[in-house]
Design an enzyme around this catalytic site. Structure first.
Site, PDB file in Angstrom:
ATOM      1  CD  GLU A   1      -5.123   1.648  -2.792  1.00  0.00           C
ATOM      2  OE1 GLU A   1      -6.283   1.414  -2.500  1.00  0.00           O
ATOM      3  OE2 GLU A   1      -4.249   1.931  -1.955  1.00  0.00           O
TER       4      GLU A   1
ATOM      5  CG  HIS B   1      -1.986   1.004   1.168  1.00  0.00           C
ATOM      6  ND1 HIS B   1      -1.753   2.334   1.432  1.00  0.00           N
ATOM      7  CD2 HIS B   1      -3.295   0.905   0.835  1.00  0.00           C
ATOM      8  CE1 HIS B   1      -2.887   3.000   1.271  1.00  0.00           C
ATOM      9  NE2 HIS B   1      -3.828   2.165   0.909  1.00  0.00           N
TER      10      HIS B   1
HETATM   11  P1  PGA Z   1      -9.643   6.009   0.853  1.00  0.00           P
HETATM   12  O1  PGA Z   1      -8.441   4.975   0.948  1.00  0.00           O
HETATM   13  O2  PGA Z   1     -10.851   5.229   0.390  1.00  0.00           O
HETATM   14  O3  PGA Z   1      -9.804   6.523   2.265  1.00  0.00           O
HETATM   15  O4  PGA Z   1      -9.247   7.050  -0.112  1.00  0.00           O
HETATM   16  C1  PGA Z   1      -8.258   4.008  -0.032  1.00  0.00           C
HETATM   17  C2  PGA Z   1      -7.061   3.161   0.335  1.00  0.00           C
HETATM   18  O5  PGA Z   1      -6.012   3.704   0.660  1.00  0.00           O
HETATM   19  O6  PGA Z   1      -7.149   1.947   0.387  1.00  0.00           O
END
Ligand code: PGA
Length: 221
Positions: free
Chosen positions: A147, A98
Site C-alpha cells: 500500500e 496499515h
Molecule cells: P483507498 O484505501 O482504496 O481508499 O485508496 C486503500 C486502503 O488504505 O486500504
C-alpha cells in the site's frame, strides 16, 4: 490464481446501522455467481463486528469478516485494546500495520511484529501492510498488502509495473505469502489490476463504502 481475495476496509466509517443497511443493499446487488471466483473479506470497525457476524453469514454466499487492527498484548490492564483472543470469536482475518496506523498512531515495525505474533497465536489470518519493498515483514505473515501511501485515497493508484516489481521482491523473500495491492482501486480500474498473475487480490478502501459501487466493482472481472 483464480480465487482472488478482495478485502474491503471501511476504516473509521459507518455506525452499526449504516453498516447493516450496506449489507442489506449489498445482498440485493450480488448473486452467488458474482463471487464464485472470489473471497471477500469485510473489515468494519470493532464496534460492529459482533453484530455483523450473523448478518454476513446469512448472505449467499457469506462474506468473511476481518478486523482493522489487533492489540499487541494478549490480555490484561491495557485500556482500550482489543486482543486477538477476543477477535478470534468474531473474525477470520486481521489487517496489521496499515500506513494510517503507522502515521497517526505512530505504530512501528516492532509493534507490527508483536501484533502478528498475537494474531497467529489465536489463529487469525494476518494481512500485513507494507509501504514499499523495504518495509520489514514479520516472517509469519500470511498475506502481505502493498500500500504505497501516495496511492491511498488519492485517486492515483500505483502502476502495474511498480506493483509487479514489488510483488516479485516480496514473493522471492516470502514464497508462501499471498500478495495484495491497495490504493485507489475503483470500479474503473479493478479489471486492469486483476489481470496480473502476480497479484492474489486487492485491498479496497473508499470504493467499498457504497454497497452498490462495491458490488459493481466485484462484477468487473
Ligand atoms: P483507498 O484505501 O482504496 O481508499 O485508496 C486503500 C486502503 O488504505 O486500504
Amino acid at each position: 490464481m483464480n480465487n482472488k481475495l478482495i478485502v474491503a476496509n471501511w476504516k473509521s466509517h459507518k455506525t452499526i446501522e449504516e453498516g447493516a443497511s450496506w449489507l442489506e443493499k449489498f445482498a440485493q446487488e450480488i448473486s452467488p455467481n458474482d463471487l464464485s471466483d472470489k473471497t471477500v473479506v469485510l473489515c468494519p470497525a470493532f464496534q460492529a463486528l459482533a453484530i455483523y457476524v450473523p448478518l454476513v453469514m446469512a448472505l449467499k454466499p457469506p462474506l468473511l469478516l476481518g478486523a482493522q487492527d489487533v492489540s499487541a498484548f494478549e490480555e490484561g490492564a491495557y485500556t482500550g485494546e482489543v486482543s486477538a483472543k477476543m477477535l478470534q470469536e468474531l473474525v477470520d482475518y486481521v489487517i496489521i500495520g496499515h500506513s494510517e496506523r503507522r502515521t497517526y498512531m505512530h505504530e512501528t515495525d516492532i509493534d507490527v511484529a508483536h501484533k502478528v505474533v498475537m494474531a497467529k497465536k489465536y489463529e487469525l489470518t494476518t494481512i500485513v501492510c507494507i509501504q514499499s519493498e523495504h518495509t520489514p515483514v514479520a516472517h509469519n505473515a500470511d498475506i502481505i498488502a502493498y500500500e504505497p501511501p501516495a496511492a491511498i485515497g488519492t485517486g492515483h493508484p500505483a502502476t502495474l509495473d511498480d506493483i509487479e516489481s514489488v510483488a516479485k521482491v516480496i514473493k522471492r523473500k516470502h514464497p508462501h505469502v499471498k500478495f495484495l495491492y491497495g490504493g485507489s482501486i475503483s470500479e474503473e480500474n479493478i479489471a486492469h489490476f486483476m489481470k496480473s498473475s502476480l497479484l492474489d487480490g486487492l485491498l479496497v478502501g473508499g470504493a467499498s463504502l457504497e454497497a452498490q459501487q462495491f458490488a459493481s466493482l466485484l462484477k468487473q472481472w
